[in-house]
Write an enzyme that holds these catalytic residues in place. Structure first.
Site, mmCIF file in Angstrom:
data_model
loop_
_atom_site.group_PDB
_atom_site.id
_atom_site.type_symbol
_atom_site.label_atom_id
_atom_site.label_comp_id
_atom_site.label_asym_id
_atom_site.label_seq_id
_atom_site.Cartn_x
_atom_site.Cartn_y
_atom_site.Cartn_z
ATOM 1 N N ASN A 30 -56.235 -0.405 -52.221
ATOM 2 C CA ASN A 30 -55.335 -0.562 -53.363
ATOM 3 C C ASN A 30 -54.208 -1.525 -53.007
ATOM 4 O OD1 ASN A 30 -52.870 1.004 -52.397
ATOM 5 N ND2 ASN A 30 -54.511 2.512 -52.120
ATOM 6 N N ARG A 31 -53.362 -1.816 -53.976
ATOM 7 C CA ARG A 31 -52.357 -2.879 -53.839
ATOM 8 C C ARG A 31 -51.007 -2.424 -53.295
ATOM 9 N NH1 ARG A 31 -54.369 -7.262 -56.445
ATOM 10 N NH2 ARG A 31 -55.881 -6.866 -58.099
#
Ligand code: C5P
Length: 223
Positions: A30-31
């Site tokens: 994820n970011r």
């Protein structure tokens, strides 16, 4: 000098985002940048705490005076957080934890199989925050979660955050909006801090440092 209101306390902070390997070279991730978790660790240190930072894939410079445990997967994050939490006064789960992981990680690189679609089977990861909240590895410790939410047709960011506060059993839930340039990867943040009954105890906006201090203020009120 800042107030030493966390002196004598041991706090644990998780930061970053977990990665779940698909094969030796690929992962699901994820970011999350790890910036909010770093700001939390740094703020606690400044305020006199002993700090353990469990950092999942954080590409930021090491923090002086903070014991840092680098991890990659959710299982490693869970082990790192739980072992540090045994003598912690507070645990703040700022990491973005993968809800699912591949059922198995291939031992060699997955090859393209002609024109067929590739089907991945994912299994659920344990919810580290919910576990910590129900087990309280040290009696009386304060457990804090983050709820990074987007609004949708049916419900606002705060609605989703309220539901999460009620579901997880943590003492505090820090709700922030993500997406469209907000939250992940940015330097500023805007949060609403809820208690376990989903009542608003504080709001904070500005730098991630400002948000971090607001979180520790709310934690101190529970210690
Ligand atoms: O359910 P959701 O992932 O949005 O919840 C976010 C909060 O729960 C964060 O504090 C995150 O660190 C924690 N979490 C966790 N274990 C998971 C998923 C989320 O501790 N498997």
């Amino acid at each position: 000098a800042p107030p030493q209101d966390l002196a004598g306390r041991h706090v644990v902070v998780s930061a970053g985002g977990t990665r779940e390997p698909l094969d030796p070279v690929r992962y699901l991730g994820n970011r999350s940048s790890g910036r909010q978790g770093h700001a939390l660790a740094q703020a606690a240190r400044r305020r006199g705490a002993r700090v353990t930072l469990v950092a999942a894939n954080v590409g930021l410079p090491a923090l002086e005076g903070v014991e840092t445990v680098a991890v990659e997967t959710t299982e490693q994050l869970r082990d790192g957080v739980r072992s540090a939490a045994k003598d912690a006064d507070a645990v703040v789960m700022a990491a973005a934890v993968a809800d699912y992981r591949p059922e198995a990680s291939a031992t060699s690189k997955i090859k393209k199989s002609g024109d067929d679609p590739l089907v991945l089977r994912l299994v659920q990861n344990p919810d580290i925050l919910a576990e910590l909240a129900s087990e309280r590895l040290r009696p009386g410790q304060v457990i804090v979660g983050f709820a990074a939410e987007t609004g949708d047709d049916g419900a606002s960011v705060l609605d989703h955050g309220r539901a999460k506060a009620l579901r997880k059993g943590a003492d505090l839930m820090v709700v922030n909006a993500v997406g469209e340039g907000r939250g992940f990867g940015t330097t500023d943040n805007e949060v609403t801090i809820l208690d376990r009954d989903a009542e608003i105890v504080a709001t904070a906006s500005g730098s991630k440092d400002t948000v971090a201090d607001a979180v520790w203020d709310a934690v101190l009120a529970h210690l």
